[in-house]
Scaffold this active site. Structure first.
Site, mmCIF file in Angstrom:
data_model
loop_
_atom_site.group_PDB
_atom_site.id
_atom_site.type_symbol
_atom_site.label_atom_id
_atom_site.label_comp_id
_atom_site.label_asym_id
_atom_site.label_seq_id
_atom_site.Cartn_x
_atom_site.Cartn_y
_atom_site.Cartn_z
ATOM 1 N N ILE A 186 -0.241 -2.622 5.461
ATOM 2 C CA ILE A 186 -1.446 -2.148 4.762
ATOM 3 C C ILE A 186 -2.082 -1.109 5.661
ATOM 4 C CG2 ILE A 186 -3.716 -2.780 3.851
ATOM 5 C CD1 ILE A 186 -2.627 -5.417 3.004
ATOM 6 N N HIS A 187 -1.745 0.159 5.447
ATOM 7 C CA HIS A 187 -2.225 1.177 6.368
ATOM 8 C C HIS A 187 -3.398 1.966 5.792
ATOM 9 C CE1 HIS A 187 0.940 2.926 3.988
ATOM 10 N NE2 HIS A 187 0.485 4.121 4.260
ATOM 11 N N GLU A 188 -3.867 2.870 6.637
ATOM 12 C CA GLU A 188 -5.159 3.500 6.438
ATOM 13 C C GLU A 188 -5.492 4.038 5.043
ATOM 14 O OE1 GLU A 188 -5.814 7.006 8.879
ATOM 15 O OE2 GLU A 188 -7.501 5.914 9.719
#
Lengths: 538, 85
Positions: free
Chosen positions: B14-16
């Site tokens: 779950i990235h930016e």
């Protein structure tokens, strides 16, 4: 002259003066305050201004770079608006009775530490984003924010590291190159530099020391080097290198995406010659319309033994998939003569150019041939495949080849392995083939003229022998007549005709070939755009 | 209360950027949306909090949605996970 090494993130050459970029950073003061309401108001005002700036940067990046890169500023706005961030700032101001700068600074340190402690490199990198937004608010608060427009002329920026917000706010027309001491090949700055086509280095072995400010320098993005105070020899060499890449890039800008059509509106298929799977990069970069000659020899030359069906299938499939429906013409094994392979154990010959080579080997060693054909036919479902056979001299050979291809196709069908549509064609590289091209054309979908061998065999001149140069004429009338004859016979029987040898890239002959009715020219990827330009003038 | 579990497929976890969109998506509903990765439970409307969980590929998270618009919110957020992570 000082030479320093870095990691290149974009190939190209930049020449100019160095601009040492340093963040104006005043130490953050820590002050007790009585009027916490006023501090909160100062914070909210600075935050509002920062959000406005970020919105501006988002729009600037969207306009100048692209959606993907602009997104970072949208994320920055969200981070600055984040409840955790704001709760912490408010808490420090209200309960610890501290000034706004200090509250933002402490909040930033805590959140950045959270990211820095994560065991994930990507997430550790996000600490930079938190510092970037906090730094912006602090500099608004203490009045140290300066506009970076102070560059008097186009410059090479030298910095310790750059936040994306810093990179994007430089005036692009004044940005020749970015050289950073830190950073990584995947940092936002590197990505931006690549998108903006700016030759740049990261992880460079150099301090952003003010002593470099204003000094002349060259950034060589091919070698990953920066030269400071270059000597004359280096300067001359780099000016030449820059000239070449600039010309190529200008051509790319001008010709990329344009159709390859003559003034009369005739479309010429402009294809590329390649010799390995990796060459597809260059094909796509140069906006070629297809692959007119994929030499399959590399598969055989790179091995100690005959390459298997799977290995070949993977290579063909990769190229076809990457070309995404554009034509890919793969030439079957063409060894012998000047290309020898040990495990084929070919007999030594007096006269290899006239000897056991190319299709002659394939027809004598059908096992090798069938393996290659199976791999090719299996790959045919992944794109627009053409299969081309080298060194043809007779009708009999084509009939035999077609029979073998059909047998391979049927065998695959029996095994329930799908086979797609594909074209069959031959190289015209012997005078014999050119002369009987009227008999060969009805049996194939296309001809591709291999001008190097056709010239050598027609003129009886060995191209490897430099002492014959005086006799050699690449535009010899005999060769041109054979090309014309071949082209006419192809069209008479519904086949198309191209050229994949060196003559195809010979701009002096482009107009003549178009007049003859040549349908396709296949050249090395680097020549593609220049040739497109030439064709559009014919 | 509605809930679902999801195993993250995205290489970066779950990235930016998508985390930002997730916070926006969750923020559009009145319901309280929580994400639990087994060790930490955070508010899905808070970007920093989501990012600080450091959810990686292969991690299974449990998402709970509670409030007056929980049906609509849960299906929108589940759909968001499927398309983005």
């Amino acid at each position: 002259m000082i030479v320093k090494e870095g990691r290149s993130v974009f190939k190209g050459v930049a020449i100019g003066r160095i601009f040492v970029y340093r963040r104006v950073q005043k130490a953050v003061s820590r002050e007790q305050t009585e009027d916490t309401a006023a501090e909160l108001q100062r914070y909210e005002a600075a935050k509002g201004k920062a959000l406005e700036q970020l919105k501006g940067l988002y729009e600037k990046a969207l306009r100048e770079i692209g959606q993907e890169e602009a997104m970072i500023f949208d994320v920055h706005q969200m981070l600055l608006d984040d409840p955790d961030f704001n709760d912490s700032v408010h808490d420090i101001i209200e309960n610890e009775r501290m000034n706004a700068e200090y509250a933002v600074f402490m909040t930033c340190e805590q959140l950045a530490a959270t990211f820095l402690n994560m065991d994930d490199e990507y997430m550790r990198g996000r600490a930079a984003d938190v510092k970037d937004i906090s730094g912006r608010v602090i500099s608004i608060l203490n009045g140290t924010q300066v506009s970076p427009e102070a560059m008097p002329e186009p410059v090479i920026i030298l910095a310790e590291d750059l936040a994306p917000s810093e990179t994007v706010q430089f005036d692009k027309s004044r940005l020749l190159s970015i050289v950073t001491q830190k950073g990584s090949a995947n940092s936002h700055t590197a990505i931006l530099a690549r998108t903006m086509n700016i030759p740049s280095l990261v992880m460079t072995d150099i301090e952003p020391d003010p002593v470099y400010h204003g000094r002349k320098a060259i950034v060589d993005g091919f070698a990953g080097l920066i030269y400071i105070d270059p000597d004359e020899e280096t300067m001359a060499k780099m000016i030449e290198k820059k000239g070449r890449t600039d010309a190529q890039r200008a051509l790319l800008q001008e010709m990329k995406g344009k159709e390859t059509v003559t003034k009369d509106g005739k479309h010429i298929r402009l294809y590329s010659n390649i010799g390995s799977v990796q060459d597809v990069d260059a094909v796509l970069e140069n906006d070629s319309e297809g692959i007119g000659l994929f030499r399959s020899e590399f598969l055989y030359l790179g091995c100690d033994d005959y390459p298997g069906e799977e290995l070949q299938f993977e290579a063909y499939r990769t190229v076809l998939s990457r070309m995404g429906g554009r034509k890919v013409i793969i030439r079957t094994l063409d060894i012998g003569a000047d290309k020898q392979i040990d495990y084929f154990d070919l007999p030594k010959e007096e006269n290899p150019a006239l000897g056991f080579r190319a299709i002659r080997i394939c027809l004598m060693r059908e096992d090798v041939f069938r393996t290659q054909l199976r791999a090719l036919l299996r790959a045919s479902v992944y794109g627009a495949l053409g299969i081309m056979f080298p060194m043809i001299i007779s009708v009999k050979e084509i009939i035999r080849i077609r029979k073998i291809v059909e047998e391979v196709r049927l065998a695959l069908e029996r095994e329930n392995i799908p086979v797609g549509d594909f074209e069959l064609g031959i190289m015209i590289e012997t005078p014999a083939a050119a002369i009987i091209s009227d008999q060969l054309a009805p049996l194939v979908d296309f001809f591709s003229i291999g001008s190097n061998d056709l010239t050598q065999y027609t003129l009886a001149i060995d191209r490897q022998n430099p002492s014959l140069d005086a006799f050699f004429d690449p535009h010899h009338e005999a060769v041109l007549r054979l090309i014309q004859l071949t082209c006419e016979n192809a069209h008479r029987h519904g086949a198309w005709c191209g050229i994949c040898g060196e003559l195809g890239a010979d701009m002096e002959l482009t107009a003549k070939f178009i007049q003859m009715g040549i349908d396709e020219l296949s050249v090395s990827p680097g020549c593609t755009l220049e040739l497109r330009k030439r064709i559009r003038e014919c | 209360m509605k809930s679902f579990t999801y195993t993250v497929q995205d290489e970066l976890g779950i990235h930016e950027r998508p985390a930002g969109l997730l916070a926006k998506t969750a923020g559009a509903y009145k319901s309280v949306v929580m994400i639990d990765n087994g060790t930490k439970k955070v508010d899905a409307k808070r970007l920093m909090a989501i990012m600080s969980m450091g959810v990686k590929k292969g991690t299974t998270v449990a998402v709970t949605v509670e409030g007056e618009d929980e049906d609509a919110a849960a299906s929108a957020i589940e759909e968001f996970f499927r398309t983005n992570f």
